[in-house]
Design an enzyme around this catalytic site. Structure first.
Site, PDB file in Angstrom:
ATOM      1  N   ASP A  39     -64.754  56.334  77.834  1.00  0.00           N
ATOM      2  CA  ASP A  39     -65.726  55.585  78.872  1.00  0.00           C
ATOM      3  C   ASP A  39     -67.061  55.875  78.567  1.00  0.00           C
ATOM      4  O   ASP A  39     -67.848  57.186  78.845  1.00  0.00           O
ATOM      5  CB  ASP A  39     -65.250  56.202  80.634  1.00  0.00           C
ATOM      6  N   TYR A  44     -76.416  55.447  80.747  1.00  0.00           N
ATOM      7  CA  TYR A  44     -76.476  56.234  79.803  1.00  0.00           C
ATOM      8  C   TYR A  44     -77.110  57.408  78.912  1.00  0.00           C
ATOM      9  O   TYR A  44     -77.167  56.410  77.272  1.00  0.00           O
ATOM     10  CB  TYR A  44     -74.916  56.924  79.218  1.00  0.00           C
ATOM     11  N   SER A 141     -67.199  49.105  88.963  1.00  0.00           N
ATOM     12  CA  SER A 141     -67.356  49.769  89.519  1.00  0.00           C
ATOM     13  C   SER A 141     -68.041  50.241  91.153  1.00  0.00           C
ATOM     14  O   SER A 141     -69.494  49.937  90.937  1.00  0.00           O
ATOM     15  CB  SER A 141     -68.054  51.156  88.321  1.00  0.00           C
ATOM     16  N   SER A 196     -65.990  61.965  88.276  1.00  0.00           N
ATOM     17  CA  SER A 196     -65.985  62.786  89.250  1.00  0.00           C
ATOM     18  C   SER A 196     -64.484  63.450  89.601  1.00  0.00           C
ATOM     19  O   SER A 196     -64.431  63.993  91.343  1.00  0.00           O
ATOM     20  CB  SER A 196     -66.732  63.014  89.938  1.00  0.00           C
ATOM     21  N   ALA A 199     -65.385  67.326  91.501  1.00  0.00           N
ATOM     22  CA  ALA A 199     -66.359  66.630  92.183  1.00  0.00           C
ATOM     23  C   ALA A 199     -67.679  67.545  91.687  1.00  0.00           C
ATOM     24  O   ALA A 199     -68.042  68.269  91.838  1.00  0.00           O
ATOM     25  CB  ALA A 199     -66.049  67.478  93.457  1.00  0.00           C
ATOM     26  N   LYS A 206     -66.354  77.593  90.580  1.00  0.00           N
ATOM     27  CA  LYS A 206     -67.372  78.502  90.070  1.00  0.00           C
ATOM     28  C   LYS A 206     -68.423  78.606  90.983  1.00  0.00           C
ATOM     29  O   LYS A 206     -69.421  79.697  90.253  1.00  0.00           O
ATOM     30  CB  LYS A 206     -67.670  77.625  88.515  1.00  0.00           C
ATOM     31  N   GLY A 274     -65.750  65.386  81.797  1.00  0.00           N
ATOM     32  CA  GLY A 274     -65.917  65.246  80.602  1.00  0.00           C
ATOM     33  C   GLY A 274     -66.148  67.191  79.923  1.00  0.00           C
ATOM     34  O   GLY A 274     -65.243  67.588  80.186  1.00  0.00           O
ATOM     35  N   GLU A 283     -58.144  72.467  78.406  1.00  0.00           N
ATOM     36  CA  GLU A 283     -57.988  72.931  79.193  1.00  0.00           C
ATOM     37  C   GLU A 283     -58.451  72.251  80.412  1.00  0.00           C
ATOM     38  O   GLU A 283     -57.063  72.029  81.067  1.00  0.00           O
ATOM     39  CB  GLU A 283     -59.533  73.834  80.478  1.00  0.00           C
TER      40      GLU A 283
END
Length: 322
Positions: A39, A44, A141, A196, A199, A206, A274, A283
């Protein structure tokens, strides 16, 4: 069209945050992990993200991947270089195809709703691109339930190709689509491709409450960090730490749980992730092996409740949203 449960997105990374060699390595890692859906958007990095993705995917069999892009935000100084007019849709898509080095995209999405362009003009332009074979499917979107319904009704009346997807923000602490968008989409056969899901990294755990600043090298210290100000508050970070502790006690990383939670929603077709390093992809893919038990879901949702937004009327300023 089928999509991979996780999609690879390059909103912040390609063409700006990371070097092209690293971007190509991340794309290769995504392919190696079974991610087939990519995507991007014309806006961008002002087109550079599409160019980087196009070069990274060069040589990959086109029928083995799905490439998504978007149109709406300004791509130049001219008043016609923005919006959902026929002129901008056509010109933007052709420029995207050139940058992506392909003769078609699998999904073209209206990046926002255009209150100035007539909806029929927008839908007719999308339909023409589908009939020309340059676009396989059309989506939107961050449209409201009412806006999507209007577009579906118009498509049925005019014989246009229907909207098949919506790309909203959705995560454990941003659940505004659940009130109206999801019920309508389930009824109409529209799938959510959510952005997201972590978030903006907050659900990784972290970011610590009371800290003097965000971790070095994190998204919050980059050029897009300003948009995270609403998240970098102790009122959000303290519940997230309680959530992270529950995840770790269960033997999971907070990020993997956040992705698994999003994907358990039956209306979510894919969650966009991303990466600034290839190992982050591996991960993220671990989330696909997690089965969330009802009691655990209840516990993490309760822990995050003070930080969670449900109100569909609550919006961020448009210029700060991907």
């Amino acid at each position: 069209m089928l999509v991979s449960a996780l999609s690879y997105g390059n909103w912040i990374t390609h063409g700006s945050q990371i070097e092209e060699e690293t971007a190509a390595a991340c794309v290769k890692a995504a392919l190696d992990e079974g991610i087939t859906t990519f995507d991007t958007a014309d806006v961008y990095a002002m087109g550079r993200a599409e160019s980087v993705l196009g070069r990274a995917l060069k040589g990959v069999r086109r029928d083995t991947i799905e490439i998504f892009t978007k149109v709406y935000w300004p791509t130049g100084p001219n008043p016609n270089n923005r919006g959902l007019s026929r002129k901008h849709i056509m010109e933007s898509l052709h420029a995207s195809l050139e940058r992506l080095q392909t003769d078609h995209v699998d999904l073209l999405q209206a990046h926002r709703f255009d209150y100035e362009a007539p909806l029929e003009e927008t839908m007719r332009a999308f339909d023409d691109l589908v009939r020309q074979g340059k676009v396989h499917y059309v989506g939107v979107s961050e449209w409201t339930a009412a806006q999507i319904e209007d577009a579906l009704r118009l498509a049925d009346e005019m014989g246009f190709d229907r909207i098949v997807s919506n790309q909203p923000q959705y995560s454990l602490i941003w659940r505004v689509i659940e009130a109206e968008v999801v019920p309508m989409s389930q009824k109409e056969g529209v799938g959510q491709i959510v952005w997201s899901p972590l978030a903006q990294g907050i659900l990784s755990g972290k970011y610590l409450p009371g800290a003097s600043g965000p971790p070095e090298g994190s998204r919050a210290v980059g050029p897009e960090g300003g948009e995270m100000s609403w998240l970098l508050r102790d009122e959000v970070l303290e519940p997230v730490q309680a959530y992270a502790a529950l995840c770790r006690e269960a033997g999971y990383t907070p990020a993997a749980v956040a992705l698994a939670w999003v994907l358990q929603n039956q209306n979510v077709s894919s969650a966009i992730v991303g990466a600034s390093r290839p190992e982050q992809i591996a991960e993220n893919v671990k989330a696909l092996d997690i089965v969330l038990e009802p009691d655990f879901v209840e516990a993490i949702e309760k822990a995050l409740e003070p930080a969670t937004l449900f109100d569909p009327g609550f919006t961020l300023s448009p210029e700060r949203r991907p």
